[in-house]
Design an enzyme around this catalytic site. Structure first.
Site, PDB file in Angstrom:
ATOM      1  N   ASP A 108       0.810  -1.217   0.000  1.00 26.68           N
ATOM      2  CA  ASP A 108       0.000   0.000   0.000  1.00 26.68           C
ATOM      3  C   ASP A 108       0.842   1.264   0.000  1.00 26.68           C
ATOM      4  O   ASP A 108       0.358   2.343  -0.314  1.00 26.68           O
ATOM      5  CB  ASP A 108      -0.870   0.015   1.269  1.00 26.68           C
ATOM      6  N   LEU A 169     -12.035   8.462  -0.805  1.00 25.81           N
ATOM      7  CA  LEU A 169     -12.896   8.742   0.346  1.00 25.81           C
ATOM      8  C   LEU A 169     -13.741   7.517   0.673  1.00 25.81           C
ATOM      9  O   LEU A 169     -14.811   7.318   0.101  1.00 25.81           O
ATOM     10  CB  LEU A 169     -13.814   9.943   0.045  1.00 25.81           C
ATOM     11  N   ASN A 171     -14.178   4.556   4.216  1.00 23.80           N
ATOM     12  CA  ASN A 171     -14.191   4.653   5.664  1.00 23.80           C
ATOM     13  C   ASN A 171     -12.840   5.208   6.126  1.00 23.80           C
ATOM     14  O   ASN A 171     -12.770   6.101   6.958  1.00 23.80           O
ATOM     15  CB  ASN A 171     -14.493   3.278   6.257  1.00 23.80           C
ATOM     16  N   MET A 243     -21.819   7.879   5.545  1.00 16.40           N
ATOM     17  CA  MET A 243     -22.174   9.150   4.911  1.00 16.40           C
ATOM     18  C   MET A 243     -23.645   9.205   4.499  1.00 16.40           C
ATOM     19  O   MET A 243     -24.257  10.263   4.493  1.00 16.40           O
ATOM     20  CB  MET A 243     -21.248   9.399   3.711  1.00 16.40           C
ATOM     21  N   VAL A 291     -17.469   6.720  -0.338  1.00 11.34           N
ATOM     22  CA  VAL A 291     -18.054   8.056  -0.294  1.00 11.34           C
ATOM     23  C   VAL A 291     -17.819   8.780  -1.619  1.00 11.34           C
ATOM     24  O   VAL A 291     -18.749   9.350  -2.212  1.00 11.34           O
ATOM     25  CB  VAL A 291     -17.446   8.876   0.876  1.00 11.34           C
ATOM     26  N   GLY A 292     -16.599   8.735  -2.112  1.00 11.62           N
ATOM     27  CA  GLY A 292     -16.251   9.458  -3.340  1.00 11.62           C
ATOM     28  C   GLY A 292     -17.045   8.999  -4.545  1.00 11.62           C
ATOM     29  O   GLY A 292     -17.419   9.800  -5.401  1.00 11.62           O
ATOM     30  N   GLU A 293     -17.342   7.689  -4.601  1.00  7.76           N
ATOM     31  CA  GLU A 293     -18.068   7.156  -5.764  1.00  7.76           C
ATOM     32  C   GLU A 293     -19.564   7.366  -5.669  1.00  7.76           C
ATOM     33  O   GLU A 293     -20.255   7.408  -6.685  1.00  7.76           O
ATOM     34  CB  GLU A 293     -17.780   5.647  -5.904  1.00  7.76           C
ATOM     35  N   ASN A 294     -20.067   7.468  -4.419  1.00  6.51           N
ATOM     36  CA  ASN A 294     -21.527   7.461  -4.243  1.00  6.51           C
ATOM     37  C   ASN A 294     -22.153   8.746  -3.720  1.00  6.51           C
ATOM     38  O   ASN A 294     -23.340   8.962  -3.919  1.00  6.51           O
ATOM     39  CB  ASN A 294     -21.917   6.326  -3.291  1.00  6.51           C
TER      40      ASN A 294
END
Ligand code: AMP
Length: 360
Positions: A108, A169, A171, A243, A291-294
């Site tokens: 990572d 974005l 968790n 979110m 979060v970023g995708e949805n």
């Protein structure tokens, strides 16, 4: 316990249910692959790729695992106490199941090893830092690598020709500044605690908060560790870290949720501005992970007021449901704003295969 399966024919599968340990989980995955005739015994299996969270400064590339590699991953446990031991268990289990196959570690941290020293070092005493290997390593590298490349592809350009700010974005959350395919800065540091506001992690705080909580609050180091990693971020601010739930509460007029959302966005915006300055020229800002995708409201709020920097979202595009990589900025925008779904499993598989098929 979720048991994610990346089936070789491109269709991800998931099986849900209790598993006793890593070996049982790997066997369950192998059974799913067996259904395709591509199980753990299959001669078509070329290698097994593993996500390893912390590779320190040592591992800049995916690496075929041997005893020395295992020892180095083990040596890094103090800087990744939650992750590296589990990663080692996974490698050992897979090795026992298929001792003839190369086991490949994909780190990572690797994508971030191109950061210049000016971004990777903390401004603390150099000798102390070096003795304890205190520096900024960055995480989510597999995702930042994949998403920055996919963003270039979406723009119809080579990765070498674009500068991208990637906002992962989920968790856990991190931002990175990627110049011509190489990471030049990222928001996570020695551990995944630094940077953005996350589901349960505080992200940036004044380090003196820790001294204060020790001296004045009477808390132990372990208690503060738990506080900042598990009881802070969105959950610490409003009791929820999902979110979807936070947006529902905001829409219902909940002040606590609104403040949590505003703090999350404020931090995110500061990093967009910082990485804009680091890169000098930005071709795209890419949103990824849960979060970023949805979460369209997060994307909208994060770039609100940044039209002066060439950053805008088109409300219709941003609100539209979609699954693949897509632009959400208006036509002709100076900076492309995009949603680019991450795929860490695919990236690990791609990097693993590229390594093992290389002629020696
Ligand atoms: P990840 O760590 O990438 O799996 O992201 C998980 C997080 O994504 C969850 O905790 C939610 O906060 C967020 N998330 C997932 N789906 C949605 C959604 N439809 N709308 C808003 N947030 C979402």
């Amino acid at each position: 316990t979720r048991c994610p399966i990346a089936a070789s024919r491109g269709e991800p599968r998931e099986r849900t249910g209790p598993v006793a340990d890593h070996e049982a989980a790997l066997k369950a995955m192998a059974e799913e692959l067996d259904a395709d005739g591509l199980g753990l015994d299959s001669p078509a299996l070329a290698a097994i790729g593993h996500r390893v969270v912390h590779g320190g400064m040592h591992f800049t590339e995916p690496t075929v695992v041997d005893e020395a590699v295992l020892a180095e991953i083990e040596r890094l446990i103090p800087v990744a106490p939650l992750h590296n031991p589990a990663n080692l268990t996974g490698i050992r289990t897979a090795t026992a199941l298929r001792p003839d196959l190369p086991q490949v570690a994909v780190f990572d941290t690797s994508f971030h090893t191109t950061m210049p020293e000016s971004a990777a070092r903390y401004a603390i005493d150099v000798r102390t830092a070096d003795e304890h290997r205190v520096r900024r390593y960055g995480f989510h590298g597999t995702s930042h690598a994949y998403v920055s490349r996919e963003t270039a592809r979406l723009l119809g350009k080579a990765p070498e020709d674009v500068n991208v700010i990637v906002l992962h974005l989920g968790n856990g959350a991190s931002a990175s500044a990627v110049r011509g395919g190489k990471c030049v800065d990222t928001s996570m540091g020695l551990t995944p605690l630094e940077g953005l506001v996350m589901g349960t992690r505080s992200g940036d705080v004044d380090p003196a908060v820790i001294f204060h909580l020790t001296r004045v609050g009477g808390m132990s180091v372990d208690e503060i560790d738990t506080l900042l990693n598990k009881k802070s971020g969105l959950v610490g601010l409003c009791g929820d870290n999902d979110m979807r739930e936070i947006r529902r509460r905001v829409d219902a007029g909940d002040e606590e949720a609104k403040l949590a959302f505003d703090i999350y966005i404020h931090r995110l915006k500061k990093y967009i501005g910082a990485y804009y300055a680091v890169l000098g020229r930005v071709d795209a800002v890419a949103f990824t992970a849960g979060v970023g995708e949805n979460a369209a409201p997060v994307r909208e709020a994060a770039v609100a007021g940044l039209a002066g920097l060439g950053l805008e979202v088109d409300a219709g595009r941003n609100g539209a449901r979609g699954t693949g990589p897509r632009l959400i900025s208006p036509d002709g925008a100076r900076v492309a704003v995009a949603v680019v779904p991450t795929d860490e499993e695919m990236e690990i598989a791609t990097q693993t295969y590229a390594l093992v098929r290389k002629p020696n």
